[in-house]
Design a protein around this motif. Sequence first.
Motif, short mmCIF file in Angstrom:
data_model
loop_
_atom_site.label_atom_id
_atom_site.label_comp_id
_atom_site.label_asym_id
_atom_site.label_seq_id
_atom_site.Cartn_x
_atom_site.Cartn_y
_atom_site.Cartn_z
N PHE A 275 44.73 53.19 65.09
CA PHE A 275 45.73 52.34 64.43
C PHE A 275 45.15 51.68 63.19
N ASP A 276 43.90 51.23 63.27
CA ASP A 276 43.25 50.61 62.11
C ASP A 276 43.17 51.58 60.93
N LEU B 177 46.64 51.93 59.55
CA LEU B 177 46.98 50.70 58.84
C LEU B 177 46.46 50.77 57.40
N LYS B 178 45.24 51.26 57.24
CA LYS B 178 44.65 51.42 55.90
C LYS B 178 45.44 52.43 55.06
N THR C 115 55.90 51.84 59.13
CA THR C 115 56.33 51.46 57.79
C THR C 115 57.19 52.59 57.19
N ASN D 201 52.05 48.81 60.70
CA ASN D 201 51.69 47.39 60.66
C ASN D 201 51.64 46.88 62.08
N ARG D 202 51.07 45.70 62.25
CA ARG D 202 51.08 45.06 63.57
C ARG D 202 51.45 43.60 63.40
N ALA E 41 53.33 47.02 67.46
CA ALA E 41 53.05 47.99 66.40
C ALA E 41 54.36 48.36 65.74
#
Length: 158
Positions: A78-79, A82-83, A104, A88-89, A101
């Motif tokens: 997930f990280d 996210l990058k 987008t 998003n969280r 979670a």
Amino acid sequence: MKSILSLASPEQLAWQAFLNANQKLLTRMESELSLECDMCLSEFEILLHLSESPTQSRRMTELAELARLSPSGLTRRFDLMLKRGWVNRERCDQDRRGVTALVTKEGLKQVKMATPVYLRVQDALFFSQLVSEQLAALQGISDSIARAAEFEDLLETA
């Protein structure tokens, strides 16, 4: 030397065939998604589960289970997502300890682009290899195995 395990027994041949087919199918899916969409299968599954939710969100614990990842495995994946701007969280409204979670717009674009690749591989390497009776049997077999794997006490009595 005497054999420890008879790999030629019908049970072991079935087990080895199952492991081999599973590994080859997942490797091919990973390869195609990576080559054509610059993503891995777990990223696709995460985006798919988020995009198919009515709110386009899920609790992280639920998402980990749906994507067949450990909680720490989901966090690591997930990280990275996210990058890339795909997810998003946020903290859960009902339970401040929980994390939700969200997918987008960029994540929705990514899953829409990858879905035809996923379906093509699924069809070519799985569905088109089986007739409807085999699919039904495989679903029943898979459900039985999954149910059995949930019960720890089965290992104690085996």
